[in-house]
Design a protein around this motif. Structure first.
Motif, PDB file in Angstrom:
ATOM      1  N   LYS B 194      36.371  47.207  76.998  1.00  0.00           N
ATOM      2  CA  LYS B 194      36.827  48.556  76.822  1.00  0.00           C
ATOM      3  C   LYS B 194      35.941  49.469  77.835  1.00  0.00           C
ATOM      4  O   LYS B 194      34.907  48.875  78.267  1.00  0.00           O
ATOM      5  N   LYS B 195      36.777  50.200  78.738  1.00  0.00           N
ATOM      6  CA  LYS B 195      36.366  51.056  79.816  1.00  0.00           C
ATOM      7  C   LYS B 195      35.991  52.591  79.531  1.00  0.00           C
ATOM      8  O   LYS B 195      36.363  52.887  78.375  1.00  0.00           O
ATOM      9  N   HIS B 196      35.214  53.092  80.365  1.00  0.00           N
ATOM     10  CA  HIS B 196      35.041  54.533  80.308  1.00  0.00           C
ATOM     11  C   HIS B 196      36.463  55.233  80.549  1.00  0.00           C
ATOM     12  O   HIS B 196      37.286  54.842  81.353  1.00  0.00           O
ATOM     13  N   LEU B 197      36.496  56.226  79.502  1.00  0.00           N
ATOM     14  CA  LEU B 197      37.659  56.825  79.824  1.00  0.00           C
ATOM     15  C   LEU B 197      37.871  58.015  80.980  1.00  0.00           C
ATOM     16  O   LEU B 197      36.848  58.625  80.932  1.00  0.00           O
ATOM     17  N   GLU B 198      38.459  57.874  81.903  1.00  0.00           N
ATOM     18  CA  GLU B 198      38.569  58.862  82.926  1.00  0.00           C
ATOM     19  C   GLU B 198      39.590  59.790  83.162  1.00  0.00           C
ATOM     20  O   GLU B 198      39.427  60.867  82.604  1.00  0.00           O
ATOM     21  N   PRO B 199      40.731  59.332  83.536  1.00  0.00           N
ATOM     22  CA  PRO B 199      41.690  60.303  84.121  1.00  0.00           C
ATOM     23  C   PRO B 199      42.305  60.915  82.652  1.00  0.00           C
ATOM     24  O   PRO B 199      42.411  60.218  81.672  1.00  0.00           O
ATOM     25  N   PRO B 200      42.714  62.252  82.774  1.00  0.00           N
ATOM     26  CA  PRO B 200      43.522  62.689  81.489  1.00  0.00           C
ATOM     27  C   PRO B 200      44.898  62.351  81.351  1.00  0.00           C
ATOM     28  O   PRO B 200      45.437  61.900  82.383  1.00  0.00           O
TER      29      PRO B 200
END
Lengths: 460, 580
Positions: B194-200
């Motif tokens: 799982k990755k960090h959530l970035e773009p909205p």
């Protein structure tokens, strides 16, 4: 392969438990033969090896655990249907009670029907003119919609229902609706009100009535709307008729559902109603609609009385989640002798946008409706303010809104019980009322429509 | 082979089921209705049946299939409409007519259609699960065919050409690979991490993007009483969100609403690709009158389809309308099994099931050696009984979702749409996404948002006073606040989905709209300090232009806003020597 058993183990409210049964089918109908020879009908609610729980339609008085015989029919509950049913009156189980001849069935259909395949549903956009301004102009009903009336005890929902039944037409075509009327747990005086009105206005000829009275067994109420809807679907989809189904009173239906659930000792949900009430109500309300490539339609107007006028009570609440809007009747308006006492603020028709506009009703319909709504909402909220600070504290503009709200209730909402207003009349009336509001405040209507339809401009 | 021993609505019990597994799919009765084993006790199985059980009798046979509840994955999913257990509704209609019959088994995907497969890997390559073998064009989506789980080694054969989904397109270490895959719906599909959530997830809805944004891979809930616009909001998100694939699950909702979606989506175009919306959409429709057990399954069917496209490296948005109906389906089955009920009759494991579902959202690195990124954003509608959020489904949902769009019946009654209450809603992604917005939209975007929110908060306090003493009793400075917040509410937050120019607002336009309103407020405050009469300040004609900014096409908005701000400066200029 009809099998008969004499092994009633337990009778508990509307339920009979039958022992040593050979494999009863779920939902199959049974015949119950009382010791005195009287016959009643019932339905299997649960079946397991050797034991079946049967729900009895009718009173359980006279049943015993010795002589009573239970005959399993091997069929699910079905109802004979025919277009000869028009003009006839039936009891809550679909048996004629008007003294006429029995119905020659053209088809025998399962009362539970089947779900319409979502991809087979047609888009709904045919405006139904009910002749009632608050509905036509502000909460438009379209063909195939389910639009309930949320009422309360003592409010004139029955009058409104018969008025709609009498006046409903598809605009332009003057095609009249066939009315399927299902009454659940209504009193004899209410029933005779409906009967007399239908007879007097000649509506009876194009109606089918199913009447379950207040003193009829409550379990029957669970079947009445299903029989009515099966009939309606048959008339709509096999005989191309436009059918308006009026179901009253859904509160009695839900109470019967609760009664059976309690007798089965099920885990209760909110206020004792069973957890599956949403699904159960949906299996009734979702039987409205239109099918691609078929001419007929089933439109539903269920009526329910909100216990204690509480719109968050499970019955109106779950209904509102399923139906496409609601017409809410209001006690205060009724007290002021406004008929029909429709409170337009909490009322809503979700399918309105699809049924109005140029070619359907009139190009200015959406704008006028939003403007009337906004102006009335403004006036209503000012009423609250006036109660605190007094009318003198208001500016001139606010006073106009206040006066508008008053006039709106007296002229637009208020109409006669036999007054059939065309949609043009209703919109016209709206424009007349809006003429008293400064034109700069009419932000919801396009300026070109003000020029074209505004009362001020048309007089010239 | 087992035998039915009890039938109670959608739940049946069967004996002679020793050896069958939990979650195994079985065929029930002479009609071979589809069911799933949900509990086992010695040789007795409890089975939830996905179809109406009328007419079933004790003594009828129950046959196991040895398979769990699966969906078919492969080219041909996009643009389709399935029921809760992935039966294609169009095919069912052409075979069975307008009403849904029972005991129908239909393949979800067309077996005869030939797809143009283009190999992107080469024979001789060594591959691991998740590696891309090739792709087919599914409308405008490049549908990637991946190496299935459990297969790795050298590609011994791989060719481009026209294939049906059952024909072999590749051989890896002696294993034949076809495009059709099956996946069990109740287990999450594998990914690397799982990755960090970035773009909205950009939705074009102003209150959402500017005030309460959802990250790609994030979770949001929309609870609201009936008539507050849950479904309209959900369909709007499905229309405009900048996801590449949209899975829309109509779970226990109105049939006519599904029809609306079905009629509209093929005609509407994606604002980015200009292709019909239906081409990026998969619909799962299990309306309220369709069998309750299939409703329970529909959510899992939907999320598994979403995961399939995520694994190709796409951003997927899943709309579930409504999760309350799903929870009710669980409650009904649980009640019939006579399980000990938790709160309001819901099963005690309600919270766990909801959490498991929302945990399948996320932004991930896909399996395979190319480190693709894919995401699933989940938006779940909740229908709280009586609009009361203290009920179990709302509470359990709020615990696991990070964005809360609170629908408010009072707002919808005032015809303020979207009826999202700005004081009650929140987004926990806000601080994480702030940097992105500042980098990609404007450096002062975060600041503007904070100022606007502070003003709206202030308005709520002032309204309390106004209710008591009337608006005229407030000092002029505060009346100006009310004027500005009125503009924020009417000219920014209110957005009409039925007006084409207004329905979708790109981010730069949102920023400029907000900036213009606050610019007016600042200038008005300055003018007020220099004793310009309030009546004059609030009646300048530029205010109307601010309101009309909504309808200005995005490409013209920058210029228009600039002009407007200048015009505001002019109108509110106080000619004294004290201004520099």
């Amino acid at each position: 392969m009809i099998k008969e058993f004499k092994s009633v183990k337990e009778i508990f409210g509307p339920l009979i438990f039958v022992e040593r049964v050979e494999n009863a089918a779920y939902n199959e109908t049974v015949q119950i033969i009382l010791p005195n020879g009287e016959k009643k009908r019932g339905q299997v609610l649960e079946t397991s090896k050797g034991i079946a729980a049967v729900q009895i339609f009718g009173s359980s008085a006279g049943l015993d655990t010795k002589e009573t015989r239970i005959r399993f029919t091997g069929e699910t509950l079905s109802v004979p249907v025919s277009d000869e049913m028009l003009g006839r009156v039936f009891n809550g189980l679909g048996e004629p009670i008007d003294g006429g001849t029995p119905i020659t069935a053209q088809r025998k259909l399962d009362v539970n029907g089947s779900a319409i395949n979502p991809v087979a549903r047609a888009e709904l956009h045919n405006f139904i003119q009910t002749g009632v301004s608050t509905i036509d102009a502000l909460n438009t009903l379209v063909r195939g919609q389910k639009l309930p009336i949320f009422s309360a005890s003592g409010l004139p929902h029955n009058e409104l229902a018969v008025q709609i039944a009498r006046q409903a037409t598809v605009q332009g075509q003057n095609e009249q609706f066939v009315v399927v009327f299902a009454a659940m747990g209504i009193t004899h005086s209410e029933a005779s009100f409906f009967m007399q009105d239908f007879e007097k206005t000649g509506a009876l000829e194009r109606s089918v009535l199913f009447l379950n009275f207040a003193n009829d067994p409550s379990v029957e109420r669970l079947v009445t709307p299903r029989i009515a809807l099966t009939t309606a679907e048959y008339l709509a989809f096999e005989h191309d008729m436009q059918v308006l189904v009026i179901l009253t009173d859904m509160t009695n239906y839900a109470d019967a559902l609760r009664e059976v659930a309690a007798a089965r000792q099920e885990v209760p949900g909110r206020r004792g109603y069973p957890g599956y009430m949403y699904t159960d109500l949906a299996s009734i309300y979702e039987r409205a609609g239109q099918i691609k490539g078929k001419k007929g339609s089933v439109t539903q107007i269920p009526i329910l009385t909100m216990p204690d006028e509480d719109i968050t009570h499970p019955i109106p609440d779950l209904t509102g989640y399923i139906t496409e809007g609601q017409i809410v009747l209001d006690r205060d308006l009724h007290r002021k002798d406004t008929y029909p006492p429709v409170d337009v603020l909490p009322s809503l028709s979700r399918l309105m946008n699809q049924g109005i506009g140029a070619k359907k009703t009139r190009e200015d319909h959406a704008g006028v409706s939003q403007q009337l709504y906004a102006a009335y909402a403004e006036g209503r909220s000012l009423r609250n303010l006036v109660a605190v600070v007094g009318e003198e504290a208001l500016g001139e503009k606010d006073r106009k809104f206040l006066a508008f709200a008053e006039a709106f209730e007296k002229k637009f909402v208020q109409q006669g019980r036999n007054e059939n207003r065309s949609i043009e009349d209703s919109l016209e009336l709206g424009w007349q009322l809006l003429a008293d509001i400064p034109e700069t405040e009419l932000k919801r209507v396009k300026p070109e429509y003000i020029q074209k339809y505004g009362a001020k401009y048309r007089k010239q | 082979m087992g035998v039915i021993s009890r039938v109670s609505g959608p739940l049946i019990e069967a004996t002679g089921m020793r050896g069958n597994q939990i979650n195994e799919i079985v065929k029930v009765g002479d009609l071979t209705l589809m069911g799933e084993i949900i509990a086992l006790e010695r040789d007795k199985a409890s089975i939830q049946v996905y179809e109406d059980t009328s007419g079933l009798k004790p003594g009828e046979p129950v046959e196991g299939t040895g398979m769990p509840l699966c969906v078919e994955l492969g080219p041909g999913l996009l643009g389709s409409v399935f029921d809760g257990i992935q039966r294609p509704l169009e095919t069912i209609r052409s075979q069975q007519g307008d009403f849904i019959a029972r005991g129908v088994y239909v393949n979800a995907l067309d077996r005869n259609k030939k797809w143009d497969f283009k190999a992107t890997a080469k024979e001789g390559d060594s591959v691991v699960p998740g590696d891309v073998l090739g792709e087919v064009k599914e409308y405008s989506i490049r549908h990637r065919i991946l190496v299935p789980i459990g297969v790795s080694g050298k590609i011994t054969s791989l060719k481009s050409g026209k294939f049906t989904i059952e024909e072999t397109v590749a051989e890896i270490a002696g294993k034949k690979i076809i495009m059709l895959q099956c996946a069990a719906v109740r287990n999450p599909r594998a990914y690397k991490e799982k990755k960090h959530l970035e773009p909205p997830l950009i939705t074009g809805k102003r209150i959402v993007d500017s005030f309460f944004p959802l990250a790609k891979g994030g979770t949001a809930s929309i609870p609201g009483p009936f008539g507050s616009g849950k479904t309209v909001n959900q369909t709007d998100l499905a229309k405009y969100a900048d996801a590449e694939i949209v899975v829309y699950v109509g779970c226990g909702e109105r049939g006519n609403e599904m029809t609306e979606v079905l009629m509209q989506f093929p005609q509407l175009t994606d604002p980015r690709t200009k292709r019909p919306l239906m081409e990026r959409t998969v619909l799962v429709a299990n309306t309220s009158n369709m069998p309750v057990a299939a409703r329970e399954a529909s959510i899992y069917t939907g999320i598994t389809l979403a995961e399939y496209y995520r694994d190709m490296g796409y951003d997927v948005a899943l709309m579930a309308d409504s999760t309350s109906r799903w929870a009710e389906a669980m409650r009904e089955i649980s009640g019939r099994m006579e399980e000990m009920p938790g709160e309001e009759g819901y099963p005690a494991y309600l919270g766990k099931k909801l959490a498991e579902f929302y945990e399948r959202a996320g932004r991930i690195t896909c399996l395979g050696s190319d480190e693709r990124t894919g995401s699933i954003s989940v938006v779940g509608a909740v229908s709280p009984a009586g609009g009361d959020l203290s009920e179990p489904v709302s509470q359990a949902t709020l615990r696991v979702t990070k964005v809360f769009w609170a629908l408010d019946a009072n707002l919808s009654r005032r015809r303020h749409y979207p009826a999202i209450n700005w004081l009650k809603s929140y987004s926990l992604y806000h601080s994480e996404l702030r940097e992105w917005f500042e980098k990609n939209v404007a450096p002062d975007f975060g600041e503007l948002r904070t100022r606007a929110m502070t003003l709206l908060q202030k308005e709520a306090e002032l309204q309390n006073i106004v209710q008591l003493v009337g608006p005229d009793a407030l000092p002029e400075k505060e009346r100006l606040v009310l004027e500005a917040t009125k503009m924020l509410r009417e000219d920014f937050l209110q957005q009409n989905s039925f007006v084409e120019e207004d329905a979708y607002t790109p981010l730069p336009k949102q920023y400029l709209m907000l900036k213009t309103i606050l610019h007016y407020f600042d200038k008005a405050n300055a003018a007020l300090a220099l004793e310009m009469p309030l009546a004059k300040i609030v009646s300048i004609k530029e205010k109307e232009d601010v309101a009309r900014l909504k309808l200005v096409p995005p490409e013209e908005v920058e210029e228009k806003a600039k002009e407007l701000m200048k015009a505001i400066d002019c109108s509110l200029e106080v000619k004294t020597h004290s201004t520099q």
